[in-house]
Design a protein around this motif. Structure first.
Motif, PDB file in Angstrom:
ATOM      1  N   ALA A 250      -9.420  38.096  42.802  1.00 50.18           N
ATOM      2  CA  ALA A 250     -10.039  38.348  44.290  1.00 50.18           C
ATOM      3  C   ALA A 250      -9.235  37.123  45.092  1.00 50.18           C
ATOM      4  O   ALA A 250      -9.453  35.876  44.545  1.00 50.18           O
ATOM      5  CB  ALA A 250     -11.573  38.130  44.198  1.00 50.18           C
ATOM      6  N   GLY A 251      -8.850  37.127  46.171  1.00 52.78           N
ATOM      7  CA  GLY A 251      -8.220  36.479  47.108  1.00 52.78           C
ATOM      8  C   GLY A 251      -6.840  36.131  46.808  1.00 52.78           C
ATOM      9  O   GLY A 251      -6.044  35.629  47.656  1.00 52.78           O
ATOM     10  N   THR A 252      -6.333  36.801  45.716  1.00 55.26           N
ATOM     11  CA  THR A 252      -4.807  36.698  45.631  1.00 55.26           C
ATOM     12  C   THR A 252      -4.057  37.843  46.251  1.00 55.26           C
ATOM     13  O   THR A 252      -4.630  38.591  46.885  1.00 55.26           O
ATOM     14  CB  THR A 252      -4.502  37.019  44.204  1.00 55.26           C
ATOM     15  OG1 THR A 252      -4.780  38.347  43.583  1.00 55.26           O
ATOM     16  CG2 THR A 252      -5.005  35.936  43.301  1.00 55.26           C
ATOM     17  N   THR A 253      -2.816  37.774  46.307  1.00 53.69           N
ATOM     18  CA  THR A 253      -2.111  39.054  46.986  1.00 53.69           C
ATOM     19  C   THR A 253      -2.075  40.197  45.980  1.00 53.69           C
ATOM     20  O   THR A 253      -2.219  40.010  44.909  1.00 53.69           O
ATOM     21  CB  THR A 253      -0.597  38.416  47.402  1.00 53.69           C
ATOM     22  OG1 THR A 253       0.068  38.082  46.207  1.00 53.69           O
ATOM     23  CG2 THR A 253      -0.715  37.258  48.453  1.00 53.69           C
ATOM     24  N   PHE A 254      -1.406  41.285  46.475  1.00 58.62           N
ATOM     25  CA  PHE A 254      -1.446  42.558  45.405  1.00 58.62           C
ATOM     26  C   PHE A 254      -0.218  42.073  44.642  1.00 58.62           C
ATOM     27  O   PHE A 254      -0.462  42.562  43.326  1.00 58.62           O
ATOM     28  CB  PHE A 254      -1.207  43.816  46.373  1.00 58.62           C
ATOM     29  CG  PHE A 254      -1.086  44.668  45.670  1.00 58.62           C
ATOM     30  CD1 PHE A 254      -2.257  45.587  45.202  1.00 58.62           C
ATOM     31  CD2 PHE A 254       0.251  45.443  45.590  1.00 58.62           C
ATOM     32  CE1 PHE A 254      -1.685  46.754  44.232  1.00 58.62           C
ATOM     33  CE2 PHE A 254       0.558  46.369  44.508  1.00 58.62           C
ATOM     34  CZ  PHE A 254      -0.662  47.239  43.934  1.00 58.62           C
ATOM     35  N   ALA A 255       0.884  41.617  45.071  1.00 52.32           N
ATOM     36  CA  ALA A 255       1.709  41.272  43.919  1.00 52.32           C
ATOM     37  C   ALA A 255       1.401  40.439  42.950  1.00 52.32           C
ATOM     38  O   ALA A 255       1.820  40.641  41.897  1.00 52.32           O
ATOM     39  CB  ALA A 255       3.423  40.865  44.826  1.00 52.32           C
ATOM     40  N   GLU A 273      -3.134  55.596  49.714  1.00 52.78           N
ATOM     41  CA  GLU A 273      -1.817  56.413  49.788  1.00 52.78           C
ATOM     42  C   GLU A 273      -0.885  55.288  49.631  1.00 52.78           C
ATOM     43  O   GLU A 273      -0.540  54.334  50.285  1.00 52.78           O
ATOM     44  CB  GLU A 273      -1.631  56.980  51.129  1.00 52.78           C
ATOM     45  CG  GLU A 273      -2.830  58.269  51.414  1.00 52.78           C
ATOM     46  CD  GLU A 273      -2.557  59.186  50.605  1.00 52.78           C
ATOM     47  OE1 GLU A 273      -1.300  59.459  50.085  1.00 52.78           O
ATOM     48  OE2 GLU A 273      -3.568  59.868  50.221  1.00 52.78           O
ATOM     49  N   GLY A 274      -0.013  55.557  48.388  1.00 48.34           N
ATOM     50  CA  GLY A 274       1.019  54.788  48.138  1.00 48.34           C
ATOM     51  C   GLY A 274       0.402  53.427  47.558  1.00 48.34           C
ATOM     52  O   GLY A 274      -0.495  53.417  47.279  1.00 48.34           O
ATOM     53  N   LEU A 275       1.575  52.367  47.648  1.00 48.38           N
ATOM     54  CA  LEU A 275       1.053  51.086  47.106  1.00 48.38           C
ATOM     55  C   LEU A 275       1.044  50.157  48.378  1.00 48.38           C
ATOM     56  O   LEU A 275       1.771  50.341  49.446  1.00 48.38           O
ATOM     57  CB  LEU A 275       2.041  50.591  46.388  1.00 48.38           C
ATOM     58  CG  LEU A 275       2.209  51.217  44.864  1.00 48.38           C
ATOM     59  CD1 LEU A 275       3.359  50.630  44.255  1.00 48.38           C
ATOM     60  CD2 LEU A 275       1.013  51.251  44.109  1.00 48.38           C
ATOM     61  N   PRO A 276      -0.029  49.393  48.362  1.00 45.97           N
ATOM     62  CA  PRO A 276      -0.098  48.516  49.478  1.00 45.97           C
ATOM     63  C   PRO A 276       0.942  47.268  49.744  1.00 45.97           C
ATOM     64  O   PRO A 276       1.546  47.320  48.654  1.00 45.97           O
ATOM     65  CB  PRO A 276      -1.478  47.647  49.242  1.00 45.97           C
ATOM     66  CG  PRO A 276      -1.579  47.654  47.978  1.00 45.97           C
ATOM     67  CD  PRO A 276      -1.122  48.965  47.357  1.00 45.97           C
ATOM     68  N   PRO A 277       1.303  46.799  50.742  1.00 45.78           N
ATOM     69  CA  PRO A 277       2.199  45.773  50.863  1.00 45.78           C
ATOM     70  C   PRO A 277       1.849  44.574  49.818  1.00 45.78           C
ATOM     71  O   PRO A 277       0.803  44.467  49.360  1.00 45.78           O
ATOM     72  CB  PRO A 277       1.943  45.208  52.038  1.00 45.78           C
ATOM     73  CG  PRO A 277       1.190  46.186  53.053  1.00 45.78           C
ATOM     74  CD  PRO A 277       0.544  47.080  52.004  1.00 45.78           C
ATOM     75  N   ASP A 278       3.058  43.994  49.384  1.00 40.01           N
ATOM     76  CA  ASP A 278       2.811  42.758  48.330  1.00 40.01           C
ATOM     77  C   ASP A 278       2.041  41.754  48.799  1.00 40.01           C
ATOM     78  O   ASP A 278       1.262  41.100  47.938  1.00 40.01           O
ATOM     79  CB  ASP A 278       4.291  42.322  48.023  1.00 40.01           C
ATOM     80  CG  ASP A 278       5.132  43.149  46.988  1.00 40.01           C
ATOM     81  OD1 ASP A 278       4.265  44.198  46.492  1.00 40.01           O
ATOM     82  OD2 ASP A 278       6.312  42.964  46.975  1.00 40.01           O
ATOM     83  N   ARG A 279       1.890  41.626  50.215  1.00 39.74           N
ATOM     84  CA  ARG A 279       0.953  40.339  50.645  1.00 39.74           C
ATOM     85  C   ARG A 279      -0.306  40.878  51.059  1.00 39.74           C
ATOM     86  O   ARG A 279      -1.146  39.986  51.535  1.00 39.74           O
ATOM     87  CB  ARG A 279       1.810  39.771  52.121  1.00 39.74           C
ATOM     88  CG  ARG A 279       3.101  39.066  51.403  1.00 39.74           C
ATOM     89  CD  ARG A 279       3.799  38.599  52.794  1.00 39.74           C
ATOM     90  NE  ARG A 279       3.104  37.546  53.484  1.00 39.74           N
ATOM     91  CZ  ARG A 279       3.611  37.211  54.634  1.00 39.74           C
ATOM     92  NH1 ARG A 279       4.662  37.447  55.217  1.00 39.74           N
ATOM     93  NH2 ARG A 279       2.640  36.179  55.161  1.00 39.74           N
TER      94      ARG A 279
END
Length: 469
Positions: A250-255, A273-279
């Motif tokens: 929690a609190g980190t970026t998706f990447a 849907e799809g993958l979220p943005p890395d940020r």
């Protein structure tokens, strides 16, 4: 009534657009079945496929560093990279080498080094890719569904790049995976366990990999760590049954969350849907931090639907360097915050709460930071309405800030001008010691101090929120 009927027909037509979208024609490529137009003959010893049943996954999009995405075996050299290198560098195969390199956007002299960075693996899922036949001296692309068990070479980010048995180059599949029509022909019969809803597309990992975590396709309890660029001689084993704790994300970026899960031997799943943005910012996981799972298990990551807001700038920190066209709120990042730029819309303070200090960033005055929102152009001297601004923050007129700093965003006159009577005629537009606003004096028709032009109307009517989510 007639208008209502027309609207209903329009909505029905709009809803049927997706049904009329053409399907992507995809050719099935079964494991062990020779290609009709390969770059090299299937019996040339370049590689061999295995018998593997495709496994279900929670999402059709998989990242190249997903633990257990690919398989391995104790048998050495499922792909003979050195033999493929000799074939492609042999003078008699110069034409094939040019076509092969062009398909992968390489030069022919880059082929040996490129092959040295690839890693042989076995597909554990039916995988969509852009395959290439060799016809009339050219690489001819076609969308393909590669059956689980096919041996491929993957690059440093986990993308399938070469089909081992024939040397055909592979590229990522592009298209809507839900709109595919798979054709089974030319000996590629529908295999047992095929399910169109379980096919996957591999997307590149967010980093270059040092090793790839595989699962032995003959012994699911055995894991294999294979260094990138090796063919099995440097493999090390690990216990795939050992449970692993879900890290706190929690609190980190998706990447970052994807990397931490991969390092822990766990896979990332996303319900959208799809993958979220890395940020995109992670708000929770399922299961939560501390839960113990077996190797390759999926952890569902939930991210914030909107980017995080920027904190309100502290007193004396300056003003945002970019304002929106209406002057209501900035559309870029705040003055000193390192948060994503998309959150800047909620970080501006209302006029009444802005700091009295107008100390600007070290870059000094600039037309981009001093341009008053709502004005026709920098230095025009009047708001976009064509009349003097009537909303003001009077307390600021009693203590004019230093001339060398840029005015706060949303002001219509330079801070120095707020304490002066309207005696100045029209200073030259190229003034360098004051902000760009100085190209035109305040209106002199009212005879009152020019503090009435210190703030544009849009800011007073719609102040930006200073709260952060």
């Amino acid at each position: 009534m007639r208008k209502l009927a027309v609207l209903v027909v329009f909505l029905l037509a709009l809803g049927g657009c997706d049904a009329n979208t053409p399907l992507f024609e995809v050719k099935a490529v079964a494991a062990g079945v020779p290609s009709l137009a390969p770059f090299f003959a299937e019996d040339s010893g370049l590689g061999r496929d295995a018998r593997v049943r495709s496994r279900p996954v929670p999402s059709g999009l998989q990242q190249g560093d997903t633990p257990g995405l690919y398989g391995g075996t104790e048998q050495p050299k499922i792909c003979d990279v050195e033999r493929l290198k000799r074939f492609l560098t042999a003078p008699r195969n110069a034409g094939k080498a040019r076509a092969w390199a062009a398909a992968l956007e390489l030069r022919t002299d880059q082929i040996p080094g490129y092959l040295d960075r690839l890693t042989p693996v076995l597909l554990r899922h039916d995988t969509l890719a852009l395959n290439h036949d060799y016809k009339k001296g050219k690489a001819v692309p076609f969308r393909a569904l590669l059956q689980a068990g096919i041996a491929v070479l993957v690059d440093e980010k986990g993308l399938p790049s070469v089909k081992c048995s024939c040397g055909n180059p592979l590229r990522p599949f592009e298209g809507n995976t839900s709109r595919i029509s798979v054709t089974f022909e030319d000996g590629n019969e529908k295999w047992q366990g095929y399910d169109r809803s379980e096919v996957v597309v591999v997307r590149p990992a967010s980093r270059e990999l040092e090793r790839i975590a595989l699962v032995d396709v003959e012994d699911a309890e055995r894991g294999i760590q294979r260094p990138v660029g090796t063919t099995g001689e440097a493999d090390s084993d690990f216990d795939a049954t050992k449970r692993r704790a879900v890290p706190r994300l929690a609190g980190t970026t998706f990447a970052e969350a994807s990397r931490r899960l991969s390092d822990a031997g766990l896979a990332v799943a996303y319900g959208g849907e799809g993958l979220p943005p890395d940020r995109a910012r992670v708000v929770s996981t399922e299961p939560g931090a501390g839960a113990e799972l077996p190797f390759g298990a999926y952890v569902t990551v939930r991210v914030a639907t909107t980017p995080p807001a920027l904190p309100a700038p502290p007193a004396g920190s300056g003003t945002p360097t970019s304002a929106g066209p209406t002057g209501v709120r900035p559309t870029e990042a705040g003055p000193t915050s390192g948060a994503p730029t998309s959150g800047g819309a909620t970080s501006q303070e209302p006029p009444s709460q802005r700091p009295r200090s107008s100390t600007a960033p070290s870059s000094g005055p600039s037309s981009s930071s001093a341009a008053p929102p709502g004005s026709g152009s920098p230095g025009s001297g009047s708001p976009g309405s064509g009349s003097p601004a009537t909303s003001a923050a009077p307390p600021r007129s009693s203590a004019p800030p230093a001339v060398t700093s840029s005015p706060p965003t949303g002001t219509d006159t330079p801070p120095k001008a707020t304490g002066e009577p309207p005696r100045t005629p029209s200073p030259p537009p190229q003034t360098t010691s004051s902000p760009p606003r100085a190209t035109s004096p305040p209106p002199q028709t009212s005879g009152s101090p020019p503090q009435t032009t210190s703030s544009p109307p849009p800011v007073t009517t719609t102040p930006a929120s200073s709260a952060t989510p």
